[in-house]
Design an enzyme around this catalytic site. Structure first.
Site, PDB file in Angstrom:
ATOM      1  N   TYR A  49      34.426  29.618  43.867  1.00  0.00           N
ATOM      2  CA  TYR A  49      35.336  31.224  43.088  1.00  0.00           C
ATOM      3  C   TYR A  49      33.652  31.561  41.771  1.00  0.00           C
ATOM      4  O   TYR A  49      33.131  30.612  41.275  1.00  0.00           O
ATOM      5  CB  TYR A  49      36.472  30.837  42.402  1.00  0.00           C
ATOM      6  N   ASP A  64      30.122  38.389  28.733  1.00  0.00           N
ATOM      7  CA  ASP A  64      30.794  39.761  30.569  1.00  0.00           C
ATOM      8  C   ASP A  64      31.229  41.313  29.624  1.00  0.00           C
ATOM      9  O   ASP A  64      32.674  41.093  29.014  1.00  0.00           O
ATOM     10  CB  ASP A  64      31.671  39.065  30.693  1.00  0.00           C
ATOM     11  N   ASP A  92      33.574  37.122  42.780  1.00  0.00           N
ATOM     12  CA  ASP A  92      34.154  38.355  41.129  1.00  0.00           C
ATOM     13  C   ASP A  92      33.154  40.014  41.605  1.00  0.00           C
ATOM     14  O   ASP A  92      31.261  39.760  42.010  1.00  0.00           O
ATOM     15  CB  ASP A  92      33.779  38.025  39.918  1.00  0.00           C
ATOM     16  N   ASP A  94      33.980  42.916  40.304  1.00  0.00           N
ATOM     17  CA  ASP A  94      34.302  43.712  39.347  1.00  0.00           C
ATOM     18  C   ASP A  94      34.932  45.099  39.476  1.00  0.00           C
ATOM     19  O   ASP A  94      35.737  45.347  39.986  1.00  0.00           O
ATOM     20  CB  ASP A  94      32.683  44.275  38.120  1.00  0.00           C
ATOM     21  N   HIS A 119      36.945  40.373  44.724  1.00  0.00           N
ATOM     22  CA  HIS A 119      37.889  41.322  44.287  1.00  0.00           C
ATOM     23  C   HIS A 119      37.529  42.261  43.444  1.00  0.00           C
ATOM     24  O   HIS A 119      36.285  42.127  42.824  1.00  0.00           O
ATOM     25  CB  HIS A 119      39.417  40.368  43.045  1.00  0.00           C
ATOM     26  N   GLU A 121      38.582  45.012  40.556  1.00  0.00           N
ATOM     27  CA  GLU A 121      39.974  46.111  39.141  1.00  0.00           C
ATOM     28  C   GLU A 121      39.803  46.939  39.091  1.00  0.00           C
ATOM     29  O   GLU A 121      38.856  48.549  39.388  1.00  0.00           O
ATOM     30  CB  GLU A 121      39.369  44.779  38.464  1.00  0.00           C
ATOM     31  N   CYS A 129      35.839  41.272  30.391  1.00  0.00           N
ATOM     32  CA  CYS A 129      36.389  40.507  30.122  1.00  0.00           C
ATOM     33  C   CYS A 129      38.227  40.620  30.534  1.00  0.00           C
ATOM     34  O   CYS A 129      38.570  41.418  29.350  1.00  0.00           O
ATOM     35  CB  CYS A 129      36.373  38.695  29.605  1.00  0.00           C
ATOM     36  N   ARG A 166      42.464  44.201  42.494  1.00  0.00           N
ATOM     37  CA  ARG A 166      42.501  43.073  40.529  1.00  0.00           C
ATOM     38  C   ARG A 166      43.003  44.445  39.641  1.00  0.00           C
ATOM     39  O   ARG A 166      42.605  45.354  39.910  1.00  0.00           O
ATOM     40  CB  ARG A 166      41.606  42.749  40.040  1.00  0.00           C
ATOM     41  N   GLU A 196      46.202  40.686  36.408  1.00  0.00           N
ATOM     42  CA  GLU A 196      45.415  40.021  35.494  1.00  0.00           C
ATOM     43  C   GLU A 196      46.509  39.537  34.640  1.00  0.00           C
ATOM     44  O   GLU A 196      46.975  40.534  34.056  1.00  0.00           O
ATOM     45  CB  GLU A 196      44.245  40.864  35.580  1.00  0.00           C
ATOM     46  N   ASN A 219      44.774  33.901  37.870  1.00  0.00           N
ATOM     47  CA  ASN A 219      43.537  33.585  36.865  1.00  0.00           C
ATOM     48  C   ASN A 219      43.541  32.637  35.770  1.00  0.00           C
ATOM     49  O   ASN A 219      43.919  33.326  34.696  1.00  0.00           O
ATOM     50  CB  ASN A 219      42.999  34.963  36.846  1.00  0.00           C
TER      51      ASN A 219
END
Length: 309
Positions: A49, A64, A92, A94, A119, A121, A129, A166, A196, A219
């Protein structure tokens, strides 16, 4: 194409095969650069990951807070994914870094980079984050547009990538609002659901039940808002993927800080010793493929390393 004339499965196909195994939990250590990826691969992991936080911290030296661009993330993912093209990488992505057109471009670029899963989001582009407070969300319609664009781009590219939806809505909209977004994303074609900031084991179990048969991702961020599930606990809950994004960045911080302090205060680095042993450059290079690289050169007729190093 393999030398025997048969097609080798892509990493996306391998990831899908693992997801289709009802008894398998895909455990993904979080890596953020070539070195941490090599270390994890040397231990025999079957999936990696790439953490967005770790990429932002290591590539840009920043927190982040949505400062990494698609190019930053894609370039790092490409390097990691191609260290071992047989081991799937989930990365990721984002928010997809813009509107529908940009999300489509991100998916295409990640596919070309060799990423097996990614993923997306529902935070605003200036995201943060998922385990920080004050997150802002886009509307449900904008979020589903992102997922729809990702599915369209995947189809147009005539390849494959596992799309993980996500949502960060749990913090501000509550469980029902987050569940609505997850179901809408899966309805648009997302393959995996990622809630999340899950708060309790009971909530995690409810989410897995409510999203069935869609596989769900956990996660694990120690010190964050979610329980620190072990691999066995995540499996018992019913998760199909468990990512550990802080694995590398968490252990590196105290180790490097201790070594620098020793250098400055004692004039010698001692904290990295294990049973009185320090690691030679050659041993460290071995982790990064020194032997294989030399053998390749010799087989190709090169002479630079024919006598070793």
């Amino acid at each position: 194409m393999a030398t025997n004339g048969t097609s080798r499965p892509t990493t996306a196909q391998k990831l899908r095969a693992m997801l289709e195994d009802p008894g398998k939990l895909i455990v993904c250590p979080g890596v953020y650069d070539g070195y941490t990826a090599r270390i994890a691969l040397a231990e025999g992991v079957d999936c990696l990951y790439m953490t967005g936080a770790g990429t932002t911290m290591s590539v840009l030296g920043m927190a982040d807070l949505g400062v990494a661009t698609m190019n930053d993330m894609r370039d790092n993912a490409s390097m990691i994914a191609n260290i071992d093209p047989d081991t799937p990488l989930i990365a990721d992505a984002d928010t997809g870094y813009g509107g529908a057109i940009m999300v489509g471009r991100t998916v295409t670029q990640y596919m070309l980079a060799g990423v097996a899963g990614m993923h997306l989001e529902d935070q605003v582009v200036t995201k943060r984050c998922g385990h920080l407070s004050g997150k802002q969300l886009v509307s449900v319609s904008e979020y589903t547009s992102r997922i729809r664009a990702a599915v369209m781009a995947r189809a147009a590219a005539r390849g494959d990538i596992v799309l993980i939806a996500r949502t960060d809505a749990l913090q501000s909209l509550g469980y029902d609002g987050a569940l609505q977004r997850m179901r809408a994303a899966v309805g648009e074609g997302a393959d995996v659901a990622f809630l999340e900031g899950v708060q309790t084991r009971e909530q995690a179990e409810q989410f897995v039940r409510d999203m069935a048969p869609t596989p769900c991702l956990f996660n694990n961020v120690p010190g964050g808002v979610s329980p620190d599930f072990s691999v066995d606990e995540a499996r018992q809950v019913g998760y199909r993927i468990a990512i550990y994004p802080a694995l590398g960045i968490e252990v590196v911080y105290p180790a490097v800080r201790k070594a620098v302090r020793q250098l400055l205060t004692e004039g010698k680095v001692k904290g990295v010793e294990v049973d009185g042993k320090r690691w030679s450059p050659r041993e460290l290079f071995e982790v990064c493929g020194l032997r294989e690289t030399m053998e390749f050169d010799v087989k190709a007729g090169g002479t630079a390393y024919s006598k070793g190093v």
